[in-house]
Enzyme design. Structure first.
Site: not given
Ligand SMILES: NC(=O)c1ccc[n+]([C@@H]2O[C@H](COP(=O)([O-])OP(=O)(O)OC[C@H]3O[C@@H](n4cnc5c(N)ncnc54)[C@H](O)[C@@H]3O)[C@@H](O)[C@H]2O)c1
Length: 322
Positions: A119, A143, A147
């Site tokens: 991402s 988050y 990643k």
């Protein structure tokens, strides 16, 4: 090819599954259905496995051997930034433990090709106009950390095994290639604007005093069908033996401001949209646009669809759901 797609019943995964089936590849889906919809992949083999569970390594190995899998695309993850701030350990368990189990199973089953959903969240708040892959990665929420850790884990396994992997850093994904595969979450600008209008409320622009042309934040909106196509390019490059740069931005290379997105939705709806101006949100970089030169040069992929296509497909889905 025979491709195992984790998270294949999800929004992006099901678009990729559709493209793989259209060109005749065999597909097996692995999904715990925590956010997946089985109807998106009706008729295809679906193994219901929670990747983060301790027994997942063995179940995944079995699925790969049973289905003669030669490549894996790994979408399965939790993806909500706000939730990741509230439940960080759960995000690490889901996204990091899940990937660790998958990497172990790839080794056990002797499968050596992997495409990973990363991402633009790995970049955090970069102070560059467009962001190339070698920009310092400083994620600003759990988050994004999961990643980036995922990318490191893959690199470390690649260093000591035959694994070859491509990590795709998606920018702002929106739209639908097929209405029945559309995202059901209302977390991004396009669905949020449409939901507010449907509720009879004006959409809110969070800050119009940024240092951008019209004062609103600029992002790189990628149509999910183009994004799906990038996965096919990545799989084909792995099958052809590519192993040069392994992280690629996936965007259009073009920025669109919040006001421009609202204008595109207004055009697709055929009616004016009056937005309210609200306060800035913490952690919103003024501009986040992909430098897409690497993926164009090395995988021969570039986005074909634009903001008008995204808006038209989103409005079609929105109208059908109502
Ligand atoms: N949608 C975006 O804007 C965006 C942007 C950047 C990156 N990504 C990444 O792309 C991937 C797919 O995103 P999406 O938008 O399709 O999300 P989604 O929630 O629609 O799809 C994810 C799928 O994974 C499944 N899943 C989740 N946790 C699982 C687990 N522990 N075990 C097995 N299955 C599990 C869910 O049931 C769902 O079907 C994710 O890794 C996400 O982080 C998405």
């Amino acid at each position: 090819m025979s491709v195992l797609v984790t998270g294949g019943a999800g929004y992006i995964g099901s678009h990729v599954v559709r493209l793989l089936r259209e060109r005749g590849d065999d597909v097996v889906i692995v999904d715990d259905l925590s956010n997946g919809i089985p109807e998106r992949v009706a008729g295809l083999p679906l193994e219901r496995i929670d990747l983060s569970a301790p027994e997942a390594e063995a179940s995944l190995k079995d699925a790969m051997l049973t289905h003669g899998v030669d490549s894996v695309i790994h979408f399965a993850a939790k993806k909500q930034v706000g939730e990741s701030v509230e439940r960080p350990l759960w995000y690490y368990r889901q996204n990091v433990d899940g990937l660790a189990n998958l990497l172990a199973a790839l080794g056990d089953a002797g499968v050596d090709r992997l495409v990973f959903s990363s991402s633009a969240a790995v970049y955090g708040m970069p102070d560059r106009l467009t962001v190339p892959e070698n920009t310092d990665c400083r994620p600003i929420n759990p988050y994004g950390q999961t990643k980036l850790i995922g990318e490191w884990m893959i690199d470390d396994v690649m260093a000591v095994t035959d694994l070859r992997a491509i990590k795709l850093r998606y920018f702002n994904v929106a739209g639908a290639g097929w209405p029945e595969l559309a995202d059901t979450a209302v977390m991004n600008l396009v669905p949020i604007v449409l939901e507010r209008l449907a509720a009879g409320k004006p959409p809110v622009i969070f800050g119009d005093d940024y240092d951008t042309e019209d004062g609103t934040c600029i992002r790189d909106y990628i149509h999910v069908k183009d994004l799906a196509d990038a996965h096919i390019a990545a799989l084909d490059a792995l099958a052809a033996g590519t192993n040069e740069h392994t992280s690629f931005n996936v965007g259009t290379g073009q920025g669109a401001s919040v006001k421009e997105v609202i204008e595109a939705l207004s055009d697709a709806l055929g009616e004016p949209i009056d937005a309210e101006i609200g306060a800035r949100r913490a952690g919103d970089p003024p501009r986040l646009v992909a430098d897409t030169s690497s993926i164009a040069a090395e995988l021969g992929w570039k986005a074909e669809l634009g903001l008008a296509d995204i808006a038209a497909s989103a409005v079609e889905v929105h109208r059908a759901r109502r």
